[in-house]
Motif scaffolding. Sequence first.
Motif, PDB file in Angstrom:
ATOM      1  N   PRO A 172       5.702   9.650  17.815  1.00  0.00           N
ATOM      2  CA  PRO A 172       5.240  10.473  16.700  1.00  0.00           C
ATOM      3  C   PRO A 172       4.109   9.839  15.908  1.00  0.00           C
ATOM      4  O   PRO A 172       3.867   8.635  15.966  1.00  0.00           O
ATOM      5  N   PHE A 173       3.416  10.672  15.180  1.00  0.00           N
ATOM      6  CA  PHE A 173       2.438  10.274  14.169  1.00  0.00           C
ATOM      7  C   PHE A 173       3.242   9.834  12.955  1.00  0.00           C
ATOM      8  O   PHE A 173       4.070  10.586  12.434  1.00  0.00           O
ATOM      9  N   VAL A 174       3.036   8.596  12.499  1.00  0.00           N
ATOM     10  CA  VAL A 174       3.887   8.034  11.453  1.00  0.00           C
ATOM     11  C   VAL A 174       3.060   7.365  10.364  1.00  0.00           C
ATOM     12  O   VAL A 174       1.835   7.223  10.479  1.00  0.00           O
ATOM     13  N   LEU A 175       3.770   6.930   9.330  1.00  0.00           N
ATOM     14  CA  LEU A 175       3.170   6.221   8.207  1.00  0.00           C
ATOM     15  C   LEU A 175       3.569   4.745   8.275  1.00  0.00           C
ATOM     16  O   LEU A 175       4.753   4.418   8.248  1.00  0.00           O
ATOM     17  N   PHE A 176       2.567   3.865   8.385  1.00  0.00           N
ATOM     18  CA  PHE A 176       2.758   2.428   8.250  1.00  0.00           C
ATOM     19  C   PHE A 176       2.478   2.064   6.789  1.00  0.00           C
ATOM     20  O   PHE A 176       1.638   2.684   6.142  1.00  0.00           O
ATOM     21  N   TYR A 177       3.138   1.035   6.295  1.00  0.00           N
ATOM     22  CA  TYR A 177       2.841   0.581   4.934  1.00  0.00           C
ATOM     23  C   TYR A 177       3.055  -0.931   4.853  1.00  0.00           C
ATOM     24  O   TYR A 177       3.918  -1.501   5.526  1.00  0.00           O
ATOM     25  N   ASN A 178       2.234  -1.563   4.050  1.00  0.00           N
ATOM     26  CA  ASN A 178       2.331  -2.994   3.817  1.00  0.00           C
ATOM     27  C   ASN A 178       3.411  -3.229   2.772  1.00  0.00           C
ATOM     28  O   ASN A 178       3.299  -2.772   1.633  1.00  0.00           O
ATOM     29  N   THR A 179       4.471  -3.906   3.158  1.00  0.00           N
ATOM     30  CA  THR A 179       5.613  -4.060   2.257  1.00  0.00           C
ATOM     31  C   THR A 179       5.274  -4.912   1.035  1.00  0.00           C
ATOM     32  O   THR A 179       5.760  -4.634  -0.071  1.00  0.00           O
ATOM     33  N   ASP A 180       4.452  -5.936   1.198  1.00  0.00           N
ATOM     34  CA  ASP A 180       4.076  -6.769   0.052  1.00  0.00           C
ATOM     35  C   ASP A 180       3.249  -5.980  -0.950  1.00  0.00           C
ATOM     36  O   ASP A 180       3.475  -6.036  -2.171  1.00  0.00           O
ATOM     37  N   ILE A 181       2.270  -5.236  -0.431  1.00  0.00           N
ATOM     38  CA  ILE A 181       1.419  -4.439  -1.308  1.00  0.00           C
ATOM     39  C   ILE A 181       2.231  -3.347  -1.994  1.00  0.00           C
ATOM     40  O   ILE A 181       2.062  -3.077  -3.191  1.00  0.00           O
ATOM     41  N   ALA A 182       3.129  -2.708  -1.233  1.00  0.00           N
ATOM     42  CA  ALA A 182       3.974  -1.656  -1.816  1.00  0.00           C
ATOM     43  C   ALA A 182       4.838  -2.205  -2.937  1.00  0.00           C
ATOM     44  O   ALA A 182       5.013  -1.565  -3.986  1.00  0.00           O
ATOM     45  N   GLU A 183       5.371  -3.411  -2.748  1.00  0.00           N
ATOM     46  CA  GLU A 183       6.213  -4.008  -3.784  1.00  0.00           C
ATOM     47  C   GLU A 183       5.395  -4.315  -5.034  1.00  0.00           C
ATOM     48  O   GLU A 183       5.829  -4.049  -6.165  1.00  0.00           O
ATOM     49  N   ALA A 185       2.810  -2.774  -5.971  1.00  0.00           N
ATOM     50  CA  ALA A 185       2.427  -1.491  -6.579  1.00  0.00           C
ATOM     51  C   ALA A 185       3.621  -0.758  -7.161  1.00  0.00           C
ATOM     52  O   ALA A 185       3.465   0.339  -7.723  1.00  0.00           O
ATOM     53  N   GLY A 186       4.827  -1.332  -7.034  1.00  0.00           N
ATOM     54  CA  GLY A 186       6.019  -0.688  -7.565  1.00  0.00           C
ATOM     55  C   GLY A 186       6.442   0.536  -6.792  1.00  0.00           C
ATOM     56  O   GLY A 186       7.061   1.454  -7.353  1.00  0.00           O
ATOM     57  N   ALA A 187       6.122   0.570  -5.494  1.00  0.00           N
ATOM     58  CA  ALA A 187       6.406   1.755  -4.687  1.00  0.00           C
ATOM     59  C   ALA A 187       7.427   1.517  -3.592  1.00  0.00           C
ATOM     60  O   ALA A 187       7.697   2.414  -2.791  1.00  0.00           O
ATOM     61  N   LEU A 188       8.010   0.318  -3.536  1.00  0.00           N
ATOM     62  CA  LEU A 188       8.967  -0.004  -2.482  1.00  0.00           C
ATOM     63  C   LEU A 188      10.384   0.210  -3.001  1.00  0.00           C
ATOM     64  O   LEU A 188      10.812  -0.410  -3.970  1.00  0.00           O
ATOM     65  N   GLY A 189      11.118   1.116  -2.342  1.00  0.00           N
ATOM     66  CA  GLY A 189      12.476   1.413  -2.748  1.00  0.00           C
ATOM     67  C   GLY A 189      13.460   0.341  -2.326  1.00  0.00           C
ATOM     68  O   GLY A 189      13.144  -0.545  -1.521  1.00  0.00           O
ATOM     69  N   SER A 190      14.680   0.453  -2.798  1.00  0.00           N
ATOM     70  CA  SER A 190      15.718  -0.528  -2.469  1.00  0.00           C
ATOM     71  C   SER A 190      16.104  -0.481  -0.999  1.00  0.00           C
ATOM     72  O   SER A 190      16.650  -1.441  -0.462  1.00  0.00           O
ATOM     73  N   GLN A 292      -5.228  -6.080   5.521  1.00  0.00           N
ATOM     74  CA  GLN A 292      -4.576  -5.848   4.228  1.00  0.00           C
ATOM     75  C   GLN A 292      -5.554  -5.384   3.146  1.00  0.00           C
ATOM     76  O   GLN A 292      -5.398  -5.698   1.966  1.00  0.00           O
ATOM     77  N   ARG A 293      -6.566  -4.616   3.594  1.00  0.00           N
ATOM     78  CA  ARG A 293      -7.494  -3.985   2.648  1.00  0.00           C
ATOM     79  C   ARG A 293      -7.075  -2.551   2.355  1.00  0.00           C
ATOM     80  O   ARG A 293      -7.746  -1.846   1.598  1.00  0.00           O
ATOM     81  N   ALA A 294      -5.959  -2.128   2.938  1.00  0.00           N
ATOM     82  CA  ALA A 294      -5.376  -0.822   2.648  1.00  0.00           C
ATOM     83  C   ALA A 294      -3.866  -0.981   2.659  1.00  0.00           C
ATOM     84  O   ALA A 294      -3.319  -1.750   3.456  1.00  0.00           O
ATOM     85  N   GLY A 295      -3.211  -0.250   1.778  1.00  0.00           N
ATOM     86  CA  GLY A 295      -1.766  -0.393   1.673  1.00  0.00           C
ATOM     87  C   GLY A 295      -0.987   0.421   2.675  1.00  0.00           C
ATOM     88  O   GLY A 295       0.171   0.111   2.973  1.00  0.00           O
ATOM     89  N   ARG A 308       2.273  -6.298  14.437  1.00  0.00           N
ATOM     90  CA  ARG A 308       3.302  -7.328  14.538  1.00  0.00           C
ATOM     91  C   ARG A 308       2.681  -8.655  14.963  1.00  0.00           C
ATOM     92  O   ARG A 308       3.004  -9.719  14.419  1.00  0.00           O
ATOM     93  N   ASP A 309       1.759  -8.589  15.904  1.00  0.00           N
ATOM     94  CA  ASP A 309       1.112  -9.809  16.394  1.00  0.00           C
ATOM     95  C   ASP A 309       0.227 -10.452  15.328  1.00  0.00           C
ATOM     96  O   ASP A 309       0.040 -11.666  15.316  1.00  0.00           O
ATOM     97  N   SER A 310      -0.331  -9.622  14.425  1.00  0.00           N
ATOM     98  CA  SER A 310      -1.240 -10.152  13.405  1.00  0.00           C
ATOM     99  C   SER A 310      -0.504 -10.753  12.214  1.00  0.00           C
ATOM    100  O   SER A 310      -1.121 -11.383  11.357  1.00  0.00           O
ATOM    101  N   GLY A 311       0.794 -10.535  12.143  1.00  0.00           N
ATOM    102  CA  GLY A 311       1.570 -11.095  11.052  1.00  0.00           C
ATOM    103  C   GLY A 311       1.530 -10.312   9.762  1.00  0.00           C
ATOM    104  O   GLY A 311       1.963 -10.807   8.722  1.00  0.00           O
ATOM    105  N   VAL A 312       1.030  -9.076   9.802  1.00  0.00           N
ATOM    106  CA  VAL A 312       1.006  -8.240   8.606  1.00  0.00           C
ATOM    107  C   VAL A 312       2.443  -7.870   8.220  1.00  0.00           C
ATOM    108  O   VAL A 312       3.226  -7.445   9.078  1.00  0.00           O
ATOM    109  N   PRO A 313       2.828  -8.014   6.954  1.00  0.00           N
ATOM    110  CA  PRO A 313       4.167  -7.580   6.532  1.00  0.00           C
ATOM    111  C   PRO A 313       4.196  -6.056   6.408  1.00  0.00           C
ATOM    112  O   PRO A 313       3.603  -5.494   5.486  1.00  0.00           O
TER     113      PRO A 313
END
Length: 453
Positions: A172-183, A185-190, A292-295, A308-313
């Motif tokens: 499927p077409f999905v949404l990736f997100y950077n967990t560090d940036i999301a946190e 930005a106050g957008a990462l849920g529990s 990591q220039r986009a969240g 995964r290979d690049s080490g992006v969270p």
Amino acid sequence: MDLSGGHGSRLTPGARGAPPGVSRRNFLLGAGALGGTAALGLAGCSGQATAASGTTIDFWHLLTGPDGAILTGMLDEYMADNPDVSVNQTVLAWGAPYYTKLSMASVGGRAPDVAVMHVARMPGYAPGGLMDSWDLDLLEELGVGPDTFPEAVWQKGVYDGEVKAISLDMHPFVLFYNTDIAEQAGALGSDGLLEGIDTEEGFRDVALRMAEVTGGHGLAWGFLDDNVNQWRMFNTWYSQMGATINLPEGGPMEIDTDAAVRSLEWIRSLLDDQVASSSNLGSTAIAEFGTQRAGMYMGGVWEIASYRDSGVPFGMQMVPPIFGRPAAYCDSHSFVLPHQSNPDPGRRRAVHEMVAAILKASVQWADAGHLPVYLPVLESPEYAALDPQANYAEAADYAVYDPPAYFTGSGADFSEFFGEEMLRVLTGAIPPEQGLERFTNRINQLLAKPSPL
């Protein structure tokens, strides 16, 4: 790995669906918390006759890179535990060259025993007699049937009441997100997923907050040189409105113009150089998220390997249902039987056994990001333990494929024509209505012609 167990012996007992009122994702997470693992190996079926001694299966596919390596490993394991069977792989170039050669082989009497086909391409081949039907009784004997797949996925492989394609996955077409940036930005849920993005206003707000963190954009999405990616995003939002596209023989194309315009206007509003770049190529969007220039990033699940290979969270989830209904635009790698006038019964049985075995081992296939659709695997504790793959397991319930026609599906003309006409819409050169009219006219010309197959 023991690959000789019975067809149910290595699968989670009773794992046919989540309990009522429980989402597939929460069911999977609960199963994973039990700490159990399922030895979902390439198992044969105990008590069943094995393929004749010295059986060689000719197998054509278009899987290269990580996909090809994983598949080869799975086949090696299968052959190691089934020494009387040899699988001869022929790997051909992705896209039109592959499908042309496959159809010519069927017509010319040189068809392989089994091949991989994107299931959305099947409607262009089955009507011309280029594909044989799978033996449902034999599949059932091997633990494969309509109750072991999400309904929409199984039905996509059916033509004129006959099963022509058995899907291995959906991508499927999905949404990736950077967990560090999301946190930040106050957008990462529990639960580890993005929150507050289920409305137009909420999605834009989260994206802008992420852009403040990155100093770049909130969302990376490539479209300038990627016609197919335009179609993937458009059809995801369009389908969320409950809208469909029908392509009846002879035409005209049936499309909900209001929903289509709304989807295009929404996409264009994102390309404001704040939420997302107005000039991203497919490759630059991938790199933007990877550096990591986009969240966030929207694209196919197969990008999981590079990030995964690049080490992006990063995490992954379904595209949020901003317009009401969850929808997962996708296609599926499926197994098909290219037509043979006099198929060898021993090889035909061996093919059924091999495909059943690969389905039962498809948790391995999930390593490349693809969503396994064999339910005993998808709903197993072993799959539930995969992060972030288990986070978009619900997509199997909301699969949206291309509308059936001989020119739709991965690598076909439909999505290419869409992107060619919509590029000027997304860059602001013409209004959505004009782009849709041009696209409709091109598709109606195709519908007016008989299938070349």
